[in-house]
Scaffold this active site. Structure first.
Site, PDB file in Angstrom:
ATOM      1  N   ARG A 184       0.859  -1.180   0.000  1.00 27.06           N
ATOM      2  CA  ARG A 184       0.000   0.000   0.000  1.00 27.06           C
ATOM      3  C   ARG A 184       0.901   1.238   0.000  1.00 27.06           C
ATOM      4  NH1 ARG A 184      -2.139  -3.346   4.275  1.00 27.06           N
ATOM      5  NH2 ARG A 184      -4.210  -4.170   3.790  1.00 27.06           N
ATOM      6  N   LYS A 238      -2.126  -1.884   7.994  1.00 25.08           N
ATOM      7  CA  LYS A 238      -3.251  -1.270   8.702  1.00 25.08           C
ATOM      8  C   LYS A 238      -3.304  -1.761  10.145  1.00 25.08           C
ATOM      9  CE  LYS A 238      -6.286  -0.446   4.730  1.00 25.08           C
ATOM     10  NZ  LYS A 238      -7.613  -0.704   4.126  1.00 25.08           N
ATOM     11  N   HIS A 259      -1.947   2.296  -6.029  1.00 23.24           N
ATOM     12  CA  HIS A 259      -2.608   1.044  -5.655  1.00 23.24           C
ATOM     13  C   HIS A 259      -2.705   0.088  -6.842  1.00 23.24           C
ATOM     14  CE1 HIS A 259      -4.224  -0.263  -1.844  1.00 23.24           C
ATOM     15  NE2 HIS A 259      -5.195  -0.915  -2.448  1.00 23.24           N
ATOM     16  N   ARG A 287      -0.231  -2.639  -6.667  1.00 25.83           N
ATOM     17  CA  ARG A 287      -0.600  -3.671  -5.682  1.00 25.83           C
ATOM     18  C   ARG A 287      -1.597  -4.647  -6.297  1.00 25.83           C
ATOM     19  NH1 ARG A 287      -1.103  -4.675  -0.031  1.00 25.83           N
ATOM     20  NH2 ARG A 287      -3.226  -5.037   0.712  1.00 25.83           N
ATOM     21  N   HIS A 343      -4.132  -8.904   4.063  1.00 26.35           N
ATOM     22  CA  HIS A 343      -5.594  -8.853   4.180  1.00 26.35           C
ATOM     23  C   HIS A 343      -6.034  -9.648   5.405  1.00 26.35           C
ATOM     24  CE1 HIS A 343      -6.265  -7.988  -0.387  1.00 26.35           C
ATOM     25  NE2 HIS A 343      -6.052  -6.897   0.311  1.00 26.35           N
ATOM     26  N   TYR A 351      -9.512 -10.622  -6.462  1.00 27.88           N
ATOM     27  CA  TYR A 351      -8.554 -10.802  -7.553  1.00 27.88           C
ATOM     28  C   TYR A 351      -8.851 -12.039  -8.398  1.00 27.88           C
ATOM     29  CZ  TYR A 351      -6.030  -7.220  -5.071  1.00 27.88           C
ATOM     30  OH  TYR A 351      -5.706  -6.039  -4.466  1.00 27.88           O
TER      31      TYR A 351
END
Length: 298
Positions: free
Chosen positions: A148, A172, A244, A247, A270, A279
């Site tokens: 990210r 995150k 992004h 990514r 994730h 994806y």
């Protein structure tokens, strides 16, 4: 409790309890601030603890007229989060947004770049300028490690474990993970460090920051977006991309080449496999090949 005090407490909760980034906290706060402005504009005297479903419904319907479905869904989600916090803290018994249905929206597939397009972008970086080596290393790292933007700009020298072939990434909620880094990318980072970074006047507090601006400070998210945008225009790319996009391309290329979805989830950081499943937008030819290779009745 006043709206401003409640909002401040909510922001503190998002930062400390949920570990959200500053950008995420701003986004959640913006939803509540819009509600506050609606109440002020319509002279509605009610507190966060007393506001009812009729008022929140009127607010959502009023602002929804100027939003697309995806923005409407995000606003409703943001308000639900705010009032769920008040319920969680026993300030309220019910959430006045619970009965408001979000519009049904399809899952937006991420834009991707082919390997040739990525190579073409990197080839158009002007290496005659000092920032050229830095930009080449950054773009390659974004793609090769699937980072990210926030993870790229907070990458430190102490996070590089080249002998082991990994970098430590802080994602995150300050969750850390180790991501493999290709030898090619290691080489580009080493060139940037040796030829550019080692000769900079690095400001106090940024001694460990890997990628620096010309003033010896860390880069901002906006600067990365600008670099990618300018590079896209320079090479005449007929796609709208952002940092992004690299990514997304990282995950898509791994999946197309047979990588395990769980492994991709771990590398992307994730929390849920459901997020990674976006994806799975592969072309039918690839899916047919998978069936032909693995199905017992092929």
């Amino acid at each position: 409790m006043t709206w401003l005090q409640t909002l401040k407490d909510y922001q503190h909760y998002l930062k400390i309890e949920r570990g959200l980034s500053l950008n995420s906290i701003k986004s959640y706060s913006y939803d509540v601030e819009k509600l506050m402005k609606f109440l002020e504009k319509n002279d509605l005297k009610t507190s966060p603890l007393k506001i009812d479903a009729n008022i929140t419904k009127a607010f959502v319907y009023d602002v929804a007229k100027h939003m697309n479905e995806r923005s409407q869904a995000r606003l409703i989600s943001g308000l639900k989060s705010f009032f769920n916090y008040l319920v969680f803290e026993d300030y309220r018994e019910t959430n006045p947004v619970d009965l408001i249905e979000s519009p049904r929206i399809g899952r937006k597939l991420p834009d991707t770049l082919s390997l040739e397009e990525i190579d073409n972008l990197i080839a158009h970086i002007d290496l005659s300028k000092p920032e050229g080596e830095r930009n080449r290393a950054m773009i390659d790292t974004l793609y090769s490690c699937g980072l990210r933007v926030s993870e790229l700009i907070t990458l430190n020298l102490s996070d590089l474990f080249f002998e082991e072939g990994f970098i430590k990434v802080t994602g995150k909620g300050n969750k850390q993970r180790f991501v493999p880094i290709a030898e090619h990318t290691q080489k580009l980072i080493s060139i940037y460090k040796t030829e550019i970074r080692n000769h900079q006047d690095i400001k106090k507090g940024h001694e460990d920051t890997l990628f620096l601006n010309r003033r010896g400070r860390g880069l901002t998210r906006a600067m990365i977006f600008t670099i990618v945008k300018n590079l896209s225009e320079k090479c005449g790319l007929q796609k709208t991309i952002s940092p992004h996009t690299f990514r997304h391309s990282f995950a898509t290329h791994l999946l197309e080449n047979g990588a395990d979805l769980r492994a991709i989830q771990q590398m992307l950081g994730h929390e849920s496999i459901t997020t990674t499943e976006i994806y799975m937008h592969l072309d039918q030819t690839h899916l047919r090949d998978v069936v032909n290779q693995f199905h017992p009745r092929r």
